[in-house]
Scaffold this active site. Structure first.
Site, PDB file in Angstrom:
ATOM      1  N   LYS A  50       0.831  -1.211   0.000  1.00 39.28           N
ATOM      2  CA  LYS A  50       0.000   0.000   0.000  1.00 39.28           C
ATOM      3  C   LYS A  50       0.870   1.267   0.000  1.00 39.28           C
ATOM      4  O   LYS A  50       0.646   2.180  -0.784  1.00 39.28           O
ATOM      5  CB  LYS A  50      -0.915   0.046   1.241  1.00 39.28           C
ATOM      6  CG  LYS A  50      -1.937  -1.063   1.318  1.00 39.28           C
ATOM      7  CD  LYS A  50      -2.903  -0.843   2.473  1.00 39.28           C
ATOM      8  CE  LYS A  50      -2.276  -0.895   3.852  1.00 39.28           C
ATOM      9  NZ  LYS A  50      -1.737  -2.198   4.250  1.00 39.28           N
ATOM     10  N   ARG A  61      -9.453   0.871   8.519  1.00 37.77           N
ATOM     11  CA  ARG A  61      -9.092  -0.515   8.809  1.00 37.77           C
ATOM     12  C   ARG A  61     -10.224  -1.246   9.521  1.00 37.77           C
ATOM     13  O   ARG A  61     -10.076  -2.447   9.807  1.00 37.77           O
ATOM     14  CB  ARG A  61      -7.836  -0.549   9.684  1.00 37.77           C
ATOM     15  CG  ARG A  61      -6.540  -0.728   8.898  1.00 37.77           C
ATOM     16  CD  ARG A  61      -5.420  -0.588   9.887  1.00 37.77           C
ATOM     17  NE  ARG A  61      -4.241  -1.341   9.580  1.00 37.77           N
ATOM     18  CZ  ARG A  61      -3.120  -0.807   9.093  1.00 37.77           C
ATOM     19  NH1 ARG A  61      -3.063   0.464   8.783  1.00 37.77           N
ATOM     20  NH2 ARG A  61      -2.066  -1.560   8.920  1.00 37.77           N
ATOM     21  N   ARG A 100      11.384  -3.002  11.089  1.00 36.92           N
ATOM     22  CA  ARG A 100      10.368  -2.402  11.947  1.00 36.92           C
ATOM     23  C   ARG A 100      10.043  -3.375  13.072  1.00 36.92           C
ATOM     24  O   ARG A 100       9.888  -4.570  12.813  1.00 36.92           O
ATOM     25  CB  ARG A 100       9.106  -2.151  11.105  1.00 36.92           C
ATOM     26  CG  ARG A 100       8.780  -0.702  10.912  1.00 36.92           C
ATOM     27  CD  ARG A 100       7.729  -0.534   9.879  1.00 36.92           C
ATOM     28  NE  ARG A 100       6.421  -1.042  10.299  1.00 36.92           N
ATOM     29  CZ  ARG A 100       5.303  -0.847   9.601  1.00 36.92           C
ATOM     30  NH1 ARG A 100       5.341  -0.167   8.483  1.00 36.92           N
ATOM     31  NH2 ARG A 100       4.155  -1.317  10.026  1.00 36.92           N
ATOM     32  N   ARG A 104      -0.814  -9.435  13.068  1.00 35.02           N
ATOM     33  CA  ARG A 104      -1.345  -8.370  12.193  1.00 35.02           C
ATOM     34  C   ARG A 104      -2.198  -8.975  11.069  1.00 35.02           C
ATOM     35  O   ARG A 104      -3.199  -8.396  10.663  1.00 35.02           O
ATOM     36  CB  ARG A 104      -0.192  -7.538  11.627  1.00 35.02           C
ATOM     37  CG  ARG A 104       0.482  -6.691  12.702  1.00 35.02           C
ATOM     38  CD  ARG A 104       1.793  -6.111  12.229  1.00 35.02           C
ATOM     39  NE  ARG A 104       1.613  -5.067  11.235  1.00 35.02           N
ATOM     40  CZ  ARG A 104       2.601  -4.599  10.483  1.00 35.02           C
ATOM     41  NH1 ARG A 104       3.813  -5.084  10.584  1.00 35.02           N
ATOM     42  NH2 ARG A 104       2.357  -3.643   9.606  1.00 35.02           N
TER      43      ARG A 104
HETATM   44  P1  AMP Z   1       0.938   0.297   8.920  1.00 37.23           P
HETATM   45  O1  AMP Z   1       2.202   1.072   8.829  1.00 37.23           O
HETATM   46  O2  AMP Z   1      -0.175   0.889   8.086  1.00 37.23           O
HETATM   47  O3  AMP Z   1       1.132  -1.174   8.657  1.00 37.23           O
HETATM   48  O4  AMP Z   1       0.427   0.430  10.436  1.00 37.23           O
HETATM   49  C1  AMP Z   1       1.230  -0.016  11.520  1.00 37.23           C
HETATM   50  C2  AMP Z   1       0.379  -0.171  12.756  1.00 37.23           C
HETATM   51  O5  AMP Z   1      -0.211   1.094  13.123  1.00 37.23           O
HETATM   52  C3  AMP Z   1      -0.816  -1.118  12.632  1.00 37.23           C
HETATM   53  O6  AMP Z   1      -0.436  -2.471  12.828  1.00 37.23           O
HETATM   54  C4  AMP Z   1      -1.719  -0.602  13.756  1.00 37.23           C
HETATM   55  O7  AMP Z   1      -1.241  -0.987  15.015  1.00 37.23           O
HETATM   56  C5  AMP Z   1      -1.523   0.903  13.636  1.00 37.23           C
HETATM   57  N1  AMP Z   1      -2.480   1.508  12.669  1.00 37.23           N
HETATM   58  C6  AMP Z   1      -2.198   2.094  11.476  1.00 37.23           C
HETATM   59  N2  AMP Z   1      -3.316   2.537  10.876  1.00 37.23           N
HETATM   60  C7  AMP Z   1      -4.339   2.222  11.710  1.00 37.23           C
HETATM   61  C8  AMP Z   1      -5.743   2.386  11.631  1.00 37.23           C
HETATM   62  N3  AMP Z   1      -6.337   2.957  10.562  1.00 37.23           N
HETATM   63  N4  AMP Z   1      -6.488   1.951  12.686  1.00 37.23           N
HETATM   64  C9  AMP Z   1      -5.922   1.369  13.771  1.00 37.23           C
HETATM   65  N5  AMP Z   1      -4.592   1.158  13.878  1.00 37.23           N
HETATM   66  C10 AMP Z   1      -3.807   1.572  12.865  1.00 37.23           C
END
Ligand code: AMP
Length: 206
Positions: A13, A88, A153, A164
């Protein structure tokens, strides 16, 4: 134009939204990046979000929705944005419908097995956010963009990735139907070369 990038963690993404952002001149809003920035700065939101992010769980809806609303009020969002990692949950999608008209949803499709392989090799630059994969960087740990030292990360550790993925299937995958019913969904295979996937994304947006 408002575009949502949907897909499991590690489906690309961020990579594809960043390229479309450059091509279309629209800001990419990554709630994951925003949360990580808050965590780095130890803001009250960052402190609250930390335990959820590190456990591979979703940060509570209201926190993320408030953070997003604040960001959307900034002037660079006036002509539309690319949403990367938001919504999400169904609650977030409903909140988004109240604040923005979504024109298209790109659903990046990829198997869990491929994701686990990709994420175990993903490396990011903590300074500028540049993302790459061990298979492209060899032994060179220097960030191509800013010279920082690339690292894994914390939430890309294998057991956190599996959590996840479970969270994705339970809470985010239902949004595929949500947007399908609205006639906004375009599913694109995220398997293969980044340039080929990007081409498919552009065709889906045309
Ligand atoms: P990402 O970088 O998009 O994979 O997000 C990393 C982490 O941030 C996720 O595993 C969640 O813990 C948190 N996170 C990111 N976006 C959201 C969202 N829209 N709602 C809830 N948690 C989020």
């Amino acid at each position: 134009m408002n575009i949502v990038f949907l897909g499991p963690p590690g489906s690309g993404k961020g990579t594809h939204a960043a390229r479309i952002s450059e091509a279309m001149g629209l800001p990419r809003i990554s709630t994951g990046d925003m949360l990580r920035e808050n965590m780095k700065l130890s803001t009250p939101l960052g402190i609250e979000a930390k335990s959820f992010v590190e456990a591979g769980k979703l940060v509570p809806d209201e926190l993320v929705i408030d953070m997003l609303k604040e960001r959307l009020a900034e002037p660079d969002c006036a002509n539309g944005v690319l949403f990367d990692g938001f919504p999400r949950t169904e609650r977030q999608a409903e909140a988004l419908d109240e604040i923005a008209k979504i024109d298209r949803v790109i659903n990046l499709d990829i198997s869990d097995a491929e994701i686990v392989e990709r994420m175990s090799g993903r490396r990011v630059c903590p300074a500028c956010g540049f993302t790459t994969h061990v298979s492209w960087m060899g032994d060179d740990l220097a960030c191509k963009k800013c010279g920082g030292v690339l690292e894994m990360r914390a939430d890309d550790a294998p057991e956190t990735v599996l959590e996840r993925l479970r969270v994705y299937h339970r809470q985010t995958q239902p949004l595929i139907d949500y947007y399908e019913q609205k006639g906004l969904l375009r599913t694109v295979s995220s398997v293969g070369d980044v340039a080929d996937v990007q081409q498919r994304v552009r065709e889906a947006l045309a």
